[in-house]
Design a protein around this motif. Structure first.
Motif, PDB file in Angstrom:
ATOM      1  N   THR A 156       0.904  -1.094   0.106  1.00  0.00           N
ATOM      2  CA  THR A 156       0.084  -0.120  -0.078  1.00  0.00           C
ATOM      3  C   THR A 156       0.821   1.208  -0.033  1.00  0.00           C
ATOM      4  OG1 THR A 156      -0.123  -0.056   2.486  1.00  0.00           O
ATOM      5  CG2 THR A 156      -1.799  -1.237   1.080  1.00  0.00           C
ATOM      6  N   ASP A 157       0.291   2.357  -0.197  1.00  0.00           N
ATOM      7  CA  ASP A 157       1.000   3.560  -0.238  1.00  0.00           C
ATOM      8  C   ASP A 157       1.663   4.117   0.829  1.00  0.00           C
ATOM      9  OD1 ASP A 157      -1.043   4.530   1.282  1.00  0.00           O
ATOM     10  OD2 ASP A 157      -1.792   5.898  -0.548  1.00  0.00           O
ATOM     11  N   GLY A 158       1.651   3.279   1.842  1.00  0.00           N
ATOM     12  CA  GLY A 158       2.216   3.901   3.316  1.00  0.00           C
ATOM     13  C   GLY A 158       3.736   3.196   3.008  1.00  0.00           C
ATOM     14  N   LEU A 159       4.152   2.458   2.256  1.00  0.00           N
ATOM     15  CA  LEU A 159       5.331   2.185   1.776  1.00  0.00           C
ATOM     16  C   LEU A 159       6.326   3.240   0.783  1.00  0.00           C
ATOM     17  CD1 LEU A 159       7.789   0.147   1.842  1.00  0.00           C
ATOM     18  CD2 LEU A 159       6.929  -0.859  -0.115  1.00  0.00           C
ATOM     19  N   THR A 160       5.259   3.701  -0.287  1.00  0.00           N
ATOM     20  CA  THR A 160       6.092   4.629  -1.027  1.00  0.00           C
ATOM     21  C   THR A 160       5.912   5.795  -0.602  1.00  0.00           C
ATOM     22  OG1 THR A 160       3.976   4.675  -2.173  1.00  0.00           O
ATOM     23  CG2 THR A 160       5.745   3.321  -3.152  1.00  0.00           C
ATOM     24  N   GLU A 161       5.115   6.217   0.585  1.00  0.00           N
ATOM     25  CA  GLU A 161       4.968   7.832   0.828  1.00  0.00           C
ATOM     26  C   GLU A 161       5.887   7.862   2.282  1.00  0.00           C
ATOM     27  OE1 GLU A 161       0.965   8.791   1.575  1.00  0.00           O
ATOM     28  OE2 GLU A 161       0.474   8.605  -0.641  1.00  0.00           O
ATOM     29  N   ALA A 162       6.591   6.786   2.951  1.00  0.00           N
ATOM     30  CA  ALA A 162       7.728   6.914   3.884  1.00  0.00           C
ATOM     31  C   ALA A 162       8.605   7.668   3.650  1.00  0.00           C
ATOM     32  CB  ALA A 162       7.914   5.468   4.380  1.00  0.00           C
ATOM     33  N   ARG A 163       8.960   9.050   4.436  1.00  0.00           N
ATOM     34  CA  ARG A 163       9.963   9.852   4.006  1.00  0.00           C
ATOM     35  C   ARG A 163      11.119   9.704   4.961  1.00  0.00           C
ATOM     36  NH1 ARG A 163       6.860  15.402   2.154  1.00  0.00           N
ATOM     37  NH2 ARG A 163       5.370  14.622   1.229  1.00  0.00           N
ATOM     38  N   ASP A 169      14.376  -1.865   6.580  1.00  0.00           N
ATOM     39  CA  ASP A 169      15.082  -0.868   5.547  1.00  0.00           C
ATOM     40  C   ASP A 169      13.923   0.598   5.561  1.00  0.00           C
ATOM     41  OD1 ASP A 169      17.159  -0.079   3.957  1.00  0.00           O
ATOM     42  OD2 ASP A 169      15.793  -0.101   2.325  1.00  0.00           O
ATOM     43  N   VAL A 170      12.673   0.250   5.758  1.00  0.00           N
ATOM     44  CA  VAL A 170      11.706   1.284   5.740  1.00  0.00           C
ATOM     45  C   VAL A 170      11.890   2.025   7.085  1.00  0.00           C
ATOM     46  CG1 VAL A 170       9.377   2.190   5.858  1.00  0.00           C
ATOM     47  CG2 VAL A 170      10.142   0.294   4.343  1.00  0.00           C
ATOM     48  N   ARG A 171      12.159   1.348   8.084  1.00  0.00           N
ATOM     49  CA  ARG A 171      12.498   1.974   9.631  1.00  0.00           C
ATOM     50  C   ARG A 171      13.551   2.716   9.568  1.00  0.00           C
ATOM     51  NH1 ARG A 171      10.101  -2.989  11.151  1.00  0.00           N
ATOM     52  NH2 ARG A 171      12.046  -3.947  11.844  1.00  0.00           N
ATOM     53  N   ARG A 172      14.860   2.266   8.826  1.00  0.00           N
ATOM     54  CA  ARG A 172      16.167   2.887   8.558  1.00  0.00           C
ATOM     55  C   ARG A 172      15.846   4.183   8.089  1.00  0.00           C
ATOM     56  NH1 ARG A 172      18.379  -0.429   5.906  1.00  0.00           N
ATOM     57  NH2 ARG A 172      19.175  -1.776   7.593  1.00  0.00           N
ATOM     58  N   HIS A 173      14.952   3.992   7.104  1.00  0.00           N
ATOM     59  CA  HIS A 173      14.766   5.225   6.020  1.00  0.00           C
ATOM     60  C   HIS A 173      14.115   6.385   6.740  1.00  0.00           C
ATOM     61  CE1 HIS A 173      13.932   7.486   2.275  1.00  0.00           C
ATOM     62  NE2 HIS A 173      13.144   7.672   2.578  1.00  0.00           N
ATOM     63  N   THR A 174      13.068   6.120   7.608  1.00  0.00           N
ATOM     64  CA  THR A 174      12.369   7.092   7.984  1.00  0.00           C
ATOM     65  C   THR A 174      12.899   7.410   9.360  1.00  0.00           C
ATOM     66  OG1 THR A 174      10.852   5.310   9.056  1.00  0.00           O
ATOM     67  CG2 THR A 174      10.329   6.416   6.970  1.00  0.00           C
ATOM     68  N   PHE A 188      10.993  10.751  -0.303  1.00  0.00           N
ATOM     69  CA  PHE A 188      10.108   9.210  -0.412  1.00  0.00           C
ATOM     70  C   PHE A 188      11.066   8.024  -0.617  1.00  0.00           C
ATOM     71  CE2 PHE A 188       7.073  12.608  -1.841  1.00  0.00           C
ATOM     72  CZ  PHE A 188       6.180  12.394  -0.896  1.00  0.00           C
ATOM     73  N   TYR A 189      10.429   7.101   0.083  1.00  0.00           N
ATOM     74  CA  TYR A 189      11.136   5.758  -0.060  1.00  0.00           C
ATOM     75  C   TYR A 189      10.787   5.155  -1.415  1.00  0.00           C
ATOM     76  CZ  TYR A 189      12.520   1.169   1.327  1.00  0.00           C
ATOM     77  OH  TYR A 189      13.117  -0.108   1.129  1.00  0.00           O
ATOM     78  N   ASP A 190      11.595   4.561  -2.255  1.00  0.00           N
ATOM     79  CA  ASP A 190      11.456   3.948  -3.431  1.00  0.00           C
ATOM     80  C   ASP A 190      11.860   2.640  -3.208  1.00  0.00           C
ATOM     81  OD1 ASP A 190      11.233   3.138  -6.042  1.00  0.00           O
ATOM     82  OD2 ASP A 190      12.447   4.973  -6.940  1.00  0.00           O
ATOM     83  N   PRO A 191      10.771   1.553  -3.067  1.00  0.00           N
ATOM     84  CA  PRO A 191      10.927   0.216  -3.168  1.00  0.00           C
ATOM     85  C   PRO A 191      11.579  -0.358  -4.261  1.00  0.00           C
ATOM     86  CG  PRO A 191       8.714   0.737  -3.729  1.00  0.00           C
ATOM     87  CD  PRO A 191       9.203   1.934  -3.323  1.00  0.00           C
ATOM     88  N   ALA A 192      11.234   0.061  -5.488  1.00  0.00           N
ATOM     89  CA  ALA A 192      11.971  -0.561  -6.833  1.00  0.00           C
ATOM     90  C   ALA A 192      13.415  -0.212  -6.711  1.00  0.00           C
ATOM     91  CB  ALA A 192      11.173   0.085  -8.083  1.00  0.00           C
ATOM     92  N   ASP A 193      13.782   1.034  -6.613  1.00  0.00           N
ATOM     93  CA  ASP A 193      15.412   1.415  -6.447  1.00  0.00           C
ATOM     94  C   ASP A 193      15.826   0.649  -5.379  1.00  0.00           C
ATOM     95  OD1 ASP A 193      17.568   3.258  -7.419  1.00  0.00           O
ATOM     96  OD2 ASP A 193      17.318   3.656  -5.171  1.00  0.00           O
ATOM     97  N   THR A 245       4.459   7.704   9.043  1.00  0.00           N
ATOM     98  CA  THR A 245       3.152   8.633   9.141  1.00  0.00           C
ATOM     99  C   THR A 245       2.101   7.922   8.585  1.00  0.00           C
ATOM    100  OG1 THR A 245       3.419   9.730   7.187  1.00  0.00           O
ATOM    101  CG2 THR A 245       4.420  10.874   9.109  1.00  0.00           C
ATOM    102  N   ASP A 246       2.178   6.762   8.139  1.00  0.00           N
ATOM    103  CA  ASP A 246       0.954   6.116   7.546  1.00  0.00           C
ATOM    104  C   ASP A 246       1.144   4.679   7.701  1.00  0.00           C
ATOM    105  OD1 ASP A 246      -1.520   5.573   6.454  1.00  0.00           O
ATOM    106  OD2 ASP A 246      -0.822   5.835   4.287  1.00  0.00           O
ATOM    107  N   ASP A 247       0.134   3.939   8.015  1.00  0.00           N
ATOM    108  CA  ASP A 247       0.240   2.341   7.968  1.00  0.00           C
ATOM    109  C   ASP A 247       0.610   1.831   6.650  1.00  0.00           C
ATOM    110  OD1 ASP A 247      -0.864   2.932  10.278  1.00  0.00           O
ATOM    111  OD2 ASP A 247      -2.825   2.104   9.999  1.00  0.00           O
ATOM    112  N   MET A 248       1.080   0.559   6.673  1.00  0.00           N
ATOM    113  CA  MET A 248       1.504  -0.114   5.261  1.00  0.00           C
ATOM    114  C   MET A 248       0.939  -1.495   5.296  1.00  0.00           C
ATOM    115  SD  MET A 248       5.475   0.087   5.040  1.00  0.00           S
ATOM    116  CE  MET A 248       6.555  -0.878   6.053  1.00  0.00           C
ATOM    117  N   ALA A 249       0.532  -2.125   4.375  1.00  0.00           N
ATOM    118  CA  ALA A 249       0.161  -3.558   4.081  1.00  0.00           C
ATOM    119  C   ALA A 249       1.218  -4.226   3.211  1.00  0.00           C
ATOM    120  CB  ALA A 249      -1.199  -3.658   3.941  1.00  0.00           C
TER     121      ALA A 249
END
Length: 398
Positions: free
Chosen positions: A319-326, A357-362, A332-337, A367-371
Motif C-alpha cells: 500500500t502507499d504507506g510504503l512509497t510515502e514513507a519519508r 529498511d523502511v524503518r531505517r529510512h524514516t 520518499f522511499y522508492d522500493p523499486a530502487d 506517518t501512515d500504515d502499510m500492508a
C-alpha cells in the motif's frame, strides 16, 4: 544473497538509530523514576542552606505529583508521606513547628499528596481501559486480517501489517490470499480514510473478495463484484461514504500448472516482480483505472494483464504507506530502487528486510500504515539460506 539488512547468525537487524534512541529512552525513564526522591532531597538541602524566609515546600509538593503517573498507588502514597515527614522534621529542626507558616506548608504538601493519589487512580484506570481496548483492537485485526498460511497452492506467501504508531492497530489497509478453483487469487488494497468507517469498508471488501474469488471466473468479474459490494454497503451505512468513499486495489490471479500471473489494478501503487537473478520489473497497468467505489465518475471495461511468473520469482504488493514513507530530508522511499539487483531466499526474508529498511529510512517515524504481501514461486535447487549484506546507496553510504 543480497538483501536490505544484515541478518548474520540469525540476528535481527536493528535499524539505524534504534539502539541510540532506545538507550536514550531507557536513561530518561530511569531519571524520571528517581526524580521524586531527588526533589525531596533538594527540598531538604535548599531549606537547610537558605535563610528561614525561604522554604523547600515547592520541591516537596512536586515529588508526589511526579510519582502519581509513574508509580503504584502505594509508592505514590509513600512519596507523599515522605515529603510530609520531611516538612515536619525541618520545622522541628528549626523550632518552628507550631507557627502558622509551618502548618500552612504541611497542609499544602498533604493536600497535594491527596491529589496525587487521585491522579494515580485515574491514570491506572485509564491504563486498564486502554489495555482492554488494545486487546479488542488486536483481536479485531486478527479476525479481519488473519495471517495467511506460509504455503498456498504450492506458492510461498508472507504478509505484514505495519502500523504507523506502535499502539495503533488495523486501519484502512487490507490484503487477502485464497486458493480457488481458478488458482491462487490475491488482493491488496487501501480504503480511503481512517477509523471505524475504514475498518467497516475493509470488512466489506474482504468479505466480498472471499466469496466472489471462489465463483467469479475472471478478475474482471471479481472487480465488478467488489464494486457492487461497496456501492451496496455505501447506501446502507453512513460511515461508508457513497460519494467520496473509494478503495484502491490490486487483484491478482496465479492459475495452477502455469507460470503466468494476472493482475487487475484499480488505482493502486504498481506491484513489483523480483526475479531469481535480481532483476526487477514494475508491473504498471497499460491503462490507469479509477479505484473501486468511483464508478459514477466514469466507466470503462476492466482489463486484466498477464506477466510471466517463472520459478524463483517473487511478487511484491504493498500500500502507499510504503512509497510515502519519508526520511528526515523529506525524500520518499522508492522500493523499486532499493530492491533492484537484490535476491532473497523467500517472501518472509523479503518483507523482513524491507520493513527494517523502511524503518531505517524514516528513522522509525512512519506517518501512515502499510500492508505488505509477497508471493513467491519456489525455484528449483534454490538454497535454503544465503548471506545478506546491508543496502549501499549510490552515494556509498549505508
Amino acid at each position: 544473497m543480497v538483501g536490505l539488512g544484515r541478518q548474520d547468525h540469525g540476528e535481527r537487524e536493528r535499524p539505524e538509530g534504534e539502539g541510540a534512541d532506545g538507550a536514550a529512552n531507557g536513561v530518561a525513564r530511569q531519571v524520571v523514576r528517581v526524580l521524586p526522591a531527588v526533589l525531596i532531597t533538594l527540598g531538604l538541602v535548599f531549606d537547610l542552606l537558605t535563610p528561614p524566609s525561604f522554604t523547600g515546600s515547592p520541591f516537596f509538593s512536586a515529588a508526589p505529583l511526579i510519582a502519581a503517573p509513574l508509580f503504584s498507588l502505594r509508592a505514590t502514597a509513600a512519596t507523599g508521606a515522605l515529603a510530609s515527614l520531611a516538612v515536619i522534621l525541618l520545622h522541628l529542626y528549626h523550632g518552628t513547628t507550631w507557627k502558622v507558616e509551618a502548618l500552612t506548608e504541611l497542609v499544602t504538601v498533604l493536600t497535594v499528596s491527596g491529589l496525587a493519589l487521585l491522579i494515580n487512580r485515574v491514570v491506572r484506570r485509564s491504563g486498564e481501559r486502554l489495555a482492554s481496548a488494545r486487546g479488542i483492537a488486536e483481536a479485531a485485526q486478527r479476525a479481519v486480517l488473519p495471517t495467511p498460511a506460509e504455503r498456498i497452492g504450492g506458492l510461498h506467501v508472507s504478509a505484514r501489517y505495519e502500523a504507523a504508531q506502535a499502539d495503533a492497530f488495523i486501519g484502512g489497509d487490507l490484503y487477502a490470499v485464497q486458493e480457488t478453483p481458478y488458482g491462487v487469487r490475491l488482493a491488496v488494497g487501501d480504503v480511503r480514510g481512517k477509523g471505524l468507517g475504514a475498518v467497516e469498508a475493509v470488512a466489506v471488501v474482504l468479505g466480498a473478495f472471499r466469496e466472489a474469488a471462489e465463483t467469479e471466473p475472471t478478475l474482471e468479474d471479481l472487480a465488478r463484484r467488489l464494486e457492487r459490494a461497496l456501492a451496496r454497503e455505501g447506501t446502507r451505512r453512513d460511515s461508508l461514504d457513497a460519494v467520496e468513499g473509494f478503495t484502491t486495489c490490486v487483484l491478482g490471479e496465479i492459475p495452477p500448472e502455469t507460470q503466468v500471473l494476472r493482475l487487475l489494478n484499480r488505482g493502486h501503487p504498481e506491484p513489483l516482480l523480483l526475479q531469481a537473478d535480481g532483476e526487477l520489473a514494475v508491473l504498471a497497468p497499460a491503462e490507469p483505472a479509477l479505484p473501486l467505489g468511483m464508478a459514477e465518475l466514469g466507466g470503462w471495461p476492466d482489463r486484466a494483464e498477464e506477466w510471466a511468473f517463472p520459478a524463483g520469482t517473487t511478487l511484491l504488493l504493498y500500500t502507499d504507506g510504503l512509497t510515502e514513507a519519508r526520511d528526515r530530508a523529506g525524500a520518499f522511499y522508492d522500493p523499486a530502487d532499493r530492491l533492484r539487483g537484490r535476491v532473497f531466499p523467500g517472501p518472509e526474508a523479503l518483507l523482513g528486510a524491507l520493513s527494517s529498511d523502511v524503518r531505517r529510512h524514516t528513522g522509525g517515524g512512519a506517518t501512515d500504515d502499510m500492508a505488505l504481501l509477497a508471493v513467491g514461486r519456489p525455484g528449483e535447487g534454490q538454497p535454503e539460506r544465503r548471506r545478506t549484506v546491508p543496502v549501499v546507496r549510490r552515494d556509498g553510504r549505508l
